[in-house]
Design an enzyme around this catalytic site. Structure first.
Site, PDB file in Angstrom:
ATOM      1  N   LYS A  12    -141.793  89.461 -21.137  1.00 14.71           N
ATOM      2  CA  LYS A  12    -142.831  88.387 -20.991  1.00 14.71           C
ATOM      3  C   LYS A  12    -142.681  88.081 -19.343  1.00 14.71           C
ATOM      4  O   LYS A  12    -141.328  88.300 -18.829  1.00 14.71           O
ATOM      5  CB  LYS A  12    -142.677  87.182 -21.841  1.00 14.71           C
ATOM      6  CG  LYS A  12    -141.046  86.749 -21.799  1.00 14.71           C
ATOM      7  CD  LYS A  12    -140.945  85.527 -20.614  1.00 14.71           C
ATOM      8  CE  LYS A  12    -139.448  84.871 -20.763  1.00 14.71           C
ATOM      9  NZ  LYS A  12    -139.034  84.318 -19.428  1.00 14.71           N
ATOM     10  N   GLY A 101    -134.864  87.761 -16.474  1.00 15.05           N
ATOM     11  CA  GLY A 101    -135.867  86.668 -16.681  1.00 15.05           C
ATOM     12  C   GLY A 101    -136.916  87.369 -17.398  1.00 15.05           C
ATOM     13  O   GLY A 101    -138.187  86.745 -17.335  1.00 15.05           O
ATOM     14  N   ALA A 103    -136.819  88.378 -20.689  1.00 14.73           N
ATOM     15  CA  ALA A 103    -136.756  87.789 -22.249  1.00 14.73           C
ATOM     16  C   ALA A 103    -136.360  89.173 -23.110  1.00 14.73           C
ATOM     17  O   ALA A 103    -136.626  89.199 -24.074  1.00 14.73           O
ATOM     18  CB  ALA A 103    -137.519  87.120 -22.881  1.00 14.73           C
ATOM     19  N   GLY A 104    -135.647  90.157 -22.300  1.00 13.89           N
ATOM     20  CA  GLY A 104    -135.430  91.526 -23.021  1.00 13.89           C
ATOM     21  C   GLY A 104    -134.438  91.160 -24.242  1.00 13.89           C
ATOM     22  O   GLY A 104    -134.736  91.871 -25.411  1.00 13.89           O
ATOM     23  N   ASP A 139    -136.841  81.620 -26.307  1.00 14.97           N
ATOM     24  CA  ASP A 139    -137.526  82.601 -26.078  1.00 14.97           C
ATOM     25  C   ASP A 139    -137.952  83.434 -27.236  1.00 14.97           C
ATOM     26  O   ASP A 139    -138.837  84.367 -27.145  1.00 14.97           O
ATOM     27  CB  ASP A 139    -137.377  83.563 -24.949  1.00 14.97           C
ATOM     28  CG  ASP A 139    -137.161  82.938 -23.450  1.00 14.97           C
ATOM     29  OD1 ASP A 139    -137.874  81.833 -23.299  1.00 14.97           O
ATOM     30  OD2 ASP A 139    -136.593  83.529 -22.556  1.00 14.97           O
TER      31      ASP A 139
HETATM   32  O1  C5P Z   1    -132.155  79.489 -25.492  1.00 13.38           O
HETATM   33  P1  C5P Z   1    -131.307  80.472 -24.779  1.00 13.38           P
HETATM   34  O2  C5P Z   1    -130.043  80.824 -25.474  1.00 13.38           O
HETATM   35  O3  C5P Z   1    -132.267  81.563 -24.394  1.00 13.38           O
HETATM   36  O4  C5P Z   1    -130.890  79.692 -23.692  1.00 13.38           O
HETATM   37  C1  C5P Z   1    -129.763  80.163 -22.655  1.00 13.38           C
HETATM   38  C2  C5P Z   1    -129.793  79.107 -21.487  1.00 13.38           C
HETATM   39  O5  C5P Z   1    -130.486  78.677 -20.876  1.00 13.38           O
HETATM   40  C3  C5P Z   1    -129.077  77.758 -22.482  1.00 13.38           C
HETATM   41  O6  C5P Z   1    -127.703  78.028 -22.738  1.00 13.38           O
HETATM   42  C4  C5P Z   1    -129.158  76.763 -21.405  1.00 13.38           C
HETATM   43  O7  C5P Z   1    -128.067  76.556 -20.527  1.00 13.38           O
HETATM   44  C5  C5P Z   1    -130.578  77.141 -20.641  1.00 13.38           C
HETATM   45  N1  C5P Z   1    -131.804  76.615 -21.276  1.00 13.38           N
HETATM   46  C6  C5P Z   1    -132.127  75.409 -20.803  1.00 13.38           C
HETATM   47  N2  C5P Z   1    -133.072  74.860 -21.613  1.00 13.38           N
HETATM   48  C7  C5P Z   1    -134.084  75.410 -22.306  1.00 13.38           C
HETATM   49  C8  C5P Z   1    -133.949  76.734 -22.312  1.00 13.38           C
HETATM   50  C9  C5P Z   1    -132.622  77.223 -22.020  1.00 13.38           C
HETATM   51  O8  C5P Z   1    -131.128  74.781 -20.251  1.00 13.38           O
HETATM   52  N3  C5P Z   1    -135.276  74.776 -22.615  1.00 13.38           N
END
Ligand code: C5P
Length: 303
Positions: A12, A101, A103-104, A139
């Site tokens: 994405k 960046g 989302a793999g 994601d």
């Molecule tokens: O949700 P995911 O594990 O993919 O997010 C990775 C990191 O990105 C989280 O640990 C957080 O630090 C940051 N993040 C965030 N706010 C979001 C999505 C991600 O701060 N809405």
């Protein structure tokens, strides 16, 4: 013959990524527009004595093969939901760049949820699979659906966005990734504690998508994480500028980077940009594709 299920899942780009202040949870409220693009991983689930993961393709040596891989957690979630032991092998044939960046990792988790549901004939209702996806990462729900969608909350609360036709993208990728958590943290540091903005997707951007108006979309691309990514790695700023100088309609860091995404007018402008970026020596690889495309889908089964 061994039983197996293969799911294909895209990467994405966020054509808009608005990031609010850091919440108590540590996460940020987002207003984002995702577009799934035609760079795909293929995840195959098959019989095994215990849960194992292996990689295929150009990034094999960088794919975690233990519980740190989101696909592992996805398999455990589905196994628990349908009362099975997670005795399966997960093979990840990777084309989506890692820590890029795009989302793999989330895509592989989404694909694993769908593959395991089919492998165990679990028939888990779609809203339950979506709820499982949201527990795995912000994601992951979008990678289940694909297309083009507005994401609010952590990016996991989705609604479809209307688009017309197909948009051409060129992606400049780098062997060395960036940490998503660190880019969010740097964004907070650069904004300071008093930052209070509430993210909102401009209606002009939604109408450019609905009209299939690539020049307008190119002008409206926006990413609140871009400054932190470019400050962390100034070379990215030069790559984005070069893409614009070479005729791209718009240039943006994809998600938390480091991938640089360029929206271009058509196939032939894409090919010109790919050749010029490759010759620049500033990037490790350049890919040309289009979006939106569908999300994770079963492409073959054998039993
Ligand atoms: O949700 P995911 O594990 O993919 O997010 C990775 C990191 O990105 C989280 O640990 C957080 O630090 C940051 N993040 C965030 N706010 C979001 C999505 C991600 O701060 N809405």
């Amino acid at each position: 013959m061994t039983k197996s299920v293969t799911v294909r899942v895209p990467g994405k780009v966020n054509v808009y990524l608005g990031v609010g202040p850091r919440e108590f949870s540590g996460y940020h409220d987002l207003a984002t527009v995702f577009q799934a693009v035609g760079i795909y991983d293929e995840v195959t689930v098959s019989d095994a004595d215990s849960l194992t993961i292996s990689g295929l393709g150009s990034f094999t040596d960088r794919i975690p093969t233990d519980e740190t891989n989101l696909a592992w957690k996805a398999a455990e979630l589905v196994a628990r939901a349908c009362g099975e032991e997670p005795n399966i092998h997960i093979q990840i044939d990777k084309s989506i760049p890692i820590a890029a960046g795009m989302a793999g990792g989330s895509a592989d988790a989404a694909a694993t949820l769908i593959a395991c549901d089919a492998y165990w004939n679990a028939g888990i209702p779609r809203d339950q699979l979506d709820a499982m996806a949201a527990t795995l990462g912000s994601d992951v729900p979008f990678m289940m659906h694909g297309g083009c969608a507005l994401g609010i909350g952590r990016g996991d609360v989705l609604s479809p966005v209307m688009t017309r036709g197909s948009f051409h993208w060129v992606f400049a990728t780098f062997d060395e990734g960036l940490s998503t958590a660190q880019i969010y943290e740097k964004t907070d540091d650069m904004r300071g504690l008093e930052f209070e903005g509430e993210p909102e997707v401009p209606t002009e951007l939604l109408s450019a998508l609905a009209r299939g108006d690539a020049p307008a979309l190119g002008r409206l691309l926006h990413n609140d994480l871009q400054l932190a990514a470019v400050t962390s790695r100034p070379q990215l700023g030069r790559v984005l500028e070069q893409g614009i100088d070479l005729g791209a309609l718009g240039a943006i860091i994809s998600g938390s980077g480091p991938t640089c995404a360029f929206l271009v007018r058509d196939e032939s402008s894409a090919i010109d940009l790919v050749v010029a970026l490759k010759a620049s020596g500033l990037v490790d690889d350049v890919l040309h594709t289009h979006g939106p495309v569908h999300g994770a889908r079963v492409i073959s089964t054998s039993r």
